[in-house]
Design a protein around this motif. Structure first.
Motif, PDB file in Angstrom:
ATOM      1  N   PRO A   1       0.358 -43.899  23.421  1.00 44.21           N
ATOM      2  CA  PRO A   1       0.643 -45.006  24.013  1.00 44.21           C
ATOM      3  C   PRO A   1      -0.251 -46.208  23.675  1.00 44.21           C
TER       4      PRO A   1
ATOM      5  N   ARG B   1      -4.928 -42.450  26.031  1.00 40.59           N
ATOM      6  CA  ARG B   1      -4.560 -42.027  27.190  1.00 40.59           C
ATOM      7  C   ARG B   1      -4.747 -40.019  27.549  1.00 40.59           C
TER       8      ARG B   1
ATOM      9  N   SER C   1       8.785 -36.947  27.351  1.00 48.41           N
ATOM     10  CA  SER C   1       8.115 -35.980  28.661  1.00 48.41           C
ATOM     11  C   SER C   1       7.876 -34.290  27.939  1.00 48.41           C
TER      12      SER C   1
ATOM     13  N   GLU D   1       3.622 -50.639  27.584  1.00 51.48           N
ATOM     14  CA  GLU D   1       2.513 -50.184  26.639  1.00 51.48           C
ATOM     15  C   GLU D   1       4.231 -50.124  25.104  1.00 51.48           C
TER      16      GLU D   1
ATOM     17  N   GLU E   1      -8.556 -40.325  28.160  1.00 53.05           N
ATOM     18  CA  GLU E   1      -8.091 -40.628  29.696  1.00 53.05           C
ATOM     19  C   GLU E   1      -7.915 -39.815  30.573  1.00 53.05           C
ATOM     20  N   CYS E   2      -6.792 -38.600  30.674  1.00 50.11           N
ATOM     21  CA  CYS E   2      -6.216 -37.811  31.363  1.00 50.11           C
ATOM     22  C   CYS E   2      -6.921 -36.676  31.816  1.00 50.11           C
TER      23      CYS E   2
ATOM     24  N   PRO F   1      -1.050 -50.411  24.639  1.00 48.84           N
ATOM     25  CA  PRO F   1      -0.101 -52.031  25.537  1.00 48.84           C
ATOM     26  C   PRO F   1       0.170 -52.076  23.880  1.00 48.84           C
TER      27      PRO F   1
ATOM     28  N   PRO G   1       1.252 -39.806  30.548  1.00 49.87           N
ATOM     29  CA  PRO G   1       1.853 -40.836  31.179  1.00 49.87           C
ATOM     30  C   PRO G   1       2.436 -42.589  30.237  1.00 49.87           C
ATOM     31  N   ILE G   2       3.626 -43.330  30.359  1.00 50.96           N
ATOM     32  CA  ILE G   2       2.782 -43.608  29.556  1.00 50.96           C
ATOM     33  C   ILE G   2       3.348 -44.867  30.114  1.00 50.96           C
ATOM     34  N   ASN G   3       2.298 -46.232  30.518  1.00 59.33           N
ATOM     35  CA  ASN G   3       2.752 -47.426  31.347  1.00 59.33           C
ATOM     36  C   ASN G   3       3.761 -48.823  31.012  1.00 59.33           C
ATOM     37  N   PRO G   4       4.215 -49.543  32.297  1.00 56.98           N
ATOM     38  CA  PRO G   4       5.087 -50.465  32.153  1.00 56.98           C
ATOM     39  C   PRO G   4       3.937 -51.823  30.378  1.00 56.98           C
TER      40      PRO G   4
END
Length: 267
Positions: free
Chosen positions: A170, A137, A208, A222, A140-141, A172, A217-220
């Motif tokens: 994080p 992540r 955070s 994950e 990616e960011c 999946p 961010p931690i996505n749903p």
């Protein structure tokens, strides 16, 4: 804006030359994909054995890759010809456990009695994670990896003591096993996660608000995974208060000439 990942195909020599020339002072995750990255710890000779013993007793957060002779800056095992005083994007200077400076060039601070240690870094297994289909992540960011000071004490050694620091990525939920297996191949750069899921047991209350690095961010769907981190020695410096030390700034690593697969314990 230029991102670290834009240099994924660059060679370590190219990136180190760019850093030494003052053209890069940002985190290095995503640079020189497939090559080992390392944390830096530099201590006076009379503290070096204490740190070496501390690392031996705490190999997950502090896996040693190379050690210099006193006063030398060349990491002869991991990058012959490189200069540990000039080839990292940002350093930290410590006095009696307090951070006193964050230079981009450590040569003015180097002394003849200093011993430098390269400690394995989890950036080194991120290529394997990506090849296994796991997201990374912070790459990616385009930001630094989040790192957290835990309530887990390391085994003390001589005058060295302190709690473990962990890095977080994080993943999946259906890819957790892949992340564990792909990183677990690399015990010399922290290996498999030390914690999976809710980090309250680590004493981490708010993901955070990392102690080092930047939040991601931690996505749903994950799950946060936590690895031993080479910033642990910096927590030990703050707790142990040696009179002088130099480290890397968190996330601003030394890029070695050794490929990450050379450190894998199995193909």
């Amino acid at each position: 804006m230029t991102r670290a990942a834009d240099y994924a195909d660059a060679s370590p020599t190219q990136v180190r030359e760019m850093i030494r020339a003052g053209r890069w002072d940002n985190p290095t995750s995503g640079m020189c994909a497939g090559y080992v990255q390392a944390n830096l710890v530099v201590l006076p000779r009379d503290w070096a054995f204490d740190f070496l013993l501390f690392a031996v007793r705490n190999p997950v957060p502090c896996p040693i890759l190379d050690v210099t002779e006193p006063g030398e800056t060349e990491p002869k095992q991991m990058a012959p010809g490189a200069d540990l005083a000039a080839d990292l994007p940002k350093y930290r200077v410590w006095e009696n456990g307090r951070l006193t400076a964050e230079p981009t060039d450590a040569r003015p601070f180097w002394r003849d009695d200093l011993v430098a240690f390269l400690v394995g870094c989890s950036f080194s297994f991120e290529t394997a994670m990506a090849q296994a289909g796991c997201p990374v992540r912070h790459i990616e960011c385009g930001c630094n990896v989040p790192m957290y000071l835990t309530n887990q004490p390391c085994r003390p050694a001589g005058r060295m003591k302190g709690n473990m620091v962990v890095s977080m990525r994080p993943v999946p939920s259906h890819l957790v096993s892949r992340a564990v297996l792909s990183s677990g191949r690399f015990p010399r750069v922290h290996g498999a996660p030390v914690w999976v899921g809710n980090p309250e047991g680590l004493g981490v209350a708010d993901l955070s608000k990392p102690d080092f690095g930047e939040p991601v961010p931690i996505n749903p769907g994950e799950v946060p995974l936590f690895w031993g981190c080479g910033v642990t020695p910096q927590a030990a410096l703050m707790a142990s208060k040696p009179p002088f030390a130099i480290t890397h700034a968190p996330g601003h690593m030394f890029i070695c000439d050794v490929r990450d697969n050379e450190l894998a314990v199995f193909p």
